[in-house]
Design a protein around this motif. Structure first.
Motif, short mmCIF file in Angstrom:
data_model
loop_
_atom_site.label_atom_id
_atom_site.label_comp_id
_atom_site.label_asym_id
_atom_site.label_seq_id
_atom_site.Cartn_x
_atom_site.Cartn_y
_atom_site.Cartn_z
N LEU A 159 0.83 -1.21 0.00
CA LEU A 159 0.00 0.00 0.00
C LEU A 159 0.86 1.25 0.00
CD1 LEU A 159 -2.85 -0.94 2.51
CD2 LEU A 159 -3.03 -0.67 0.04
N THR A 160 1.95 1.24 0.77
CA THR A 160 2.86 2.38 0.81
C THR A 160 3.52 2.58 -0.55
OG1 THR A 160 3.24 1.97 3.16
CG2 THR A 160 4.82 3.39 2.03
N ARG A 161 3.87 1.49 -1.21
CA ARG A 161 4.45 1.58 -2.56
C ARG A 161 3.47 2.29 -3.51
NH1 ARG A 161 8.39 -1.60 -4.15
NH2 ARG A 161 7.82 -3.27 -2.73
N ASP A 162 2.19 1.98 -3.39
CA ASP A 162 1.17 2.63 -4.22
C ASP A 162 1.10 4.13 -3.93
OD1 ASP A 162 0.61 0.18 -5.36
OD2 ASP A 162 -1.15 -0.18 -4.09
N TRP A 163 1.16 4.51 -2.65
CA TRP A 163 1.15 5.93 -2.29
C TRP A 163 2.38 6.64 -2.83
CZ3 TRP A 163 -3.05 8.27 -1.16
CH2 TRP A 163 -4.05 7.66 -0.38
N ILE A 164 3.54 6.01 -2.72
CA ILE A 164 4.77 6.61 -3.22
C ILE A 164 4.67 6.85 -4.72
CG2 ILE A 164 7.22 6.12 -3.67
CD1 ILE A 164 7.31 4.78 -0.89
N SER A 165 4.10 5.89 -5.44
CA SER A 165 3.91 6.06 -6.88
C SER A 165 2.91 7.16 -7.19
CB SER A 165 3.43 4.76 -7.51
OG SER A 165 4.40 3.76 -7.37
N LEU A 166 1.81 7.19 -6.44
CA LEU A 166 0.77 8.19 -6.67
C LEU A 166 1.31 9.61 -6.45
CD1 LEU A 166 -2.28 8.72 -7.23
CD2 LEU A 166 -2.59 8.67 -4.75
N PHE A 167 2.08 9.79 -5.37
CA PHE A 167 2.62 11.11 -5.07
C PHE A 167 3.94 11.38 -5.78
CE2 PHE A 167 0.21 10.62 -0.89
CZ PHE A 167 -0.85 11.40 -1.33
N TYR A 198 -10.78 -2.48 9.50
CA TYR A 198 -9.49 -3.02 9.08
C TYR A 198 -9.02 -2.32 7.82
CZ TYR A 198 -5.93 -5.95 7.11
OH TYR A 198 -4.76 -6.38 6.55
N LEU A 199 -9.91 -2.22 6.84
CA LEU A 199 -9.54 -1.57 5.58
C LEU A 199 -9.22 -0.10 5.79
CD1 LEU A 199 -12.15 -3.27 3.21
CD2 LEU A 199 -9.71 -3.77 3.45
N ILE A 200 -10.02 0.57 6.61
CA ILE A 200 -9.77 2.00 6.88
C ILE A 200 -8.42 2.19 7.55
CG2 ILE A 200 -10.54 3.96 8.28
CD1 ILE A 200 -13.44 2.95 7.76
N LEU A 201 -8.11 1.39 8.57
CA LEU A 201 -6.84 1.54 9.28
C LEU A 201 -5.65 1.15 8.39
CD1 LEU A 201 -7.51 0.47 12.96
CD2 LEU A 201 -7.06 2.74 12.06
N ALA A 202 -5.80 0.15 7.54
CA ALA A 202 -4.71 -0.21 6.63
C ALA A 202 -4.42 0.95 5.67
CB ALA A 202 -5.06 -1.48 5.86
N PHE A 203 -5.47 1.55 5.16
CA PHE A 203 -5.35 2.70 4.28
C PHE A 203 -4.69 3.88 5.00
CE2 PHE A 203 -7.38 6.71 3.00
CZ PHE A 203 -7.04 6.76 1.66
N LEU A 204 -5.18 4.21 6.19
CA LEU A 204 -4.63 5.34 6.96
C LEU A 204 -3.19 5.09 7.40
CD1 LEU A 204 -7.70 6.29 9.18
CD2 LEU A 204 -6.79 7.54 7.21
N ASN A 205 -2.87 3.86 7.76
CA ASN A 205 -1.52 3.55 8.21
C ASN A 205 -0.52 3.69 7.06
OD1 ASN A 205 0.46 2.65 10.14
ND2 ASN A 205 0.45 0.71 9.05
N SER A 206 -0.87 3.19 5.89
CA SER A 206 0.05 3.33 4.76
C SER A 206 0.20 4.79 4.35
CB SER A 206 -0.41 2.48 3.58
OG SER A 206 -1.68 2.90 3.14
N LEU A 207 -0.88 5.56 4.48
CA LEU A 207 -0.79 7.00 4.21
C LEU A 207 0.09 7.68 5.26
CD1 LEU A 207 -1.68 9.41 2.50
CD2 LEU A 207 -3.71 9.59 3.96
N ARG A 208 -0.02 7.28 6.50
CA ARG A 208 0.83 7.82 7.58
C ARG A 208 2.30 7.55 7.29
NH1 ARG A 208 3.42 5.58 12.11
NH2 ARG A 208 2.75 3.53 11.42
N ILE A 209 2.63 6.33 6.89
CA ILE A 209 4.02 5.99 6.57
C ILE A 209 4.51 6.82 5.39
CG2 ILE A 209 5.52 4.14 5.71
CD1 ILE A 209 3.76 2.19 7.36
N THR A 210 3.67 7.01 4.40
CA THR A 210 4.05 7.82 3.24
C THR A 210 4.32 9.26 3.65
OG1 THR A 210 2.69 6.40 1.85
CG2 THR A 210 3.34 8.52 0.92
#
Length: 189
Positions: free
Chosen positions: A41-49, A105-117
């Motif tokens: 998920l973090t890889r996806d955010w890195i690509s998006l941004f 679960y889905l919301i927290l996984a999304f928010l956590n990967s965004l937090r790491i990004t």
């Protein structure tokens, strides 16, 4: 309130034991899966941004010598399990709890990967920002978001006295006709 707290401690202890004790836990492997899911998920955010970093395995290579590792403690599973314990301890119908557990679960996984990004983004500017971005802003905002999800849950879910079936309203019954006693005395025999 005391009953909720007691059940929360039981659920939290059980979930932590089942997921985090390496020698005793049947679900300890979930940690590695969750970490890999967070990395993807973090890889996806890195690509998006379009961040100018390289993610190789669990290591994020920045443009300066500082590196960030996404390890098991970064995967958000602890926060999710504590939220799950609170939801499971709450007196509500099991079907409602199950739905909220999956959604959260889905919301927290999304928010956590965004937090790491966002931590990666802040650290990209200067490696000195890592500790503030990770430990202060990232960690505490994630805790607040987790608590907020539980508050939303408690506001939207009705309390059930019986967790196995939803509360059904009691329908008022029609008054029955009463039989009046005959006022005349009964003749003696």
């Amino acid at each position: 309130m005391g009953w909720f707290f007691f059940r929360y401690v039981l659920w939290a202890s059980g979930l932590v034991g089942v997921f985090f004790l390496p020698n005793l836990s049947p679900l300890f492997a979930v940690q590695a899966w969750q970490t890999q899911f967070t990395i993807e998920l973090t890889r996806d955010w890195i690509s998006l941004f379009a961040l100018p970093v390289t993610l190789d395995g669990y290591t994020v290579y920045l443009s300066h010598p500082f590196q960030i590792w996404i390890v098991d403690s970064c995967n958000g599973l602890t926060a999710y399990l504590l939220l799950a314990a609170a939801i499971l301890a709450y007196p509500a119908h099991w079907r409602v709890k199950t739905l909220w557990l999956m959604e959260n679960y889905l919301i927290l996984a999304f928010l956590n990967s965004l937090r790491i990004t966002l931590v990666i983004y802040a650290t990209q500017w200067d490696s000195d920002y890592f500790y503030c971005a990770h430990d202060c802003v990232g960690r505490y905002s994630f805790i607040v978001m987790t608590l907020l999800l539980f508050v939303i849950f408690t506001q939207r879910v009705k309390v059930s006295q019986n967790n196995s079936a939803p509360i059904k309203p009691i329908k008022p019954t029609k008054p029955t006709k009463s039989i009046k006693a005959d006022p005349s005395p009964t003749p003696a025999r």
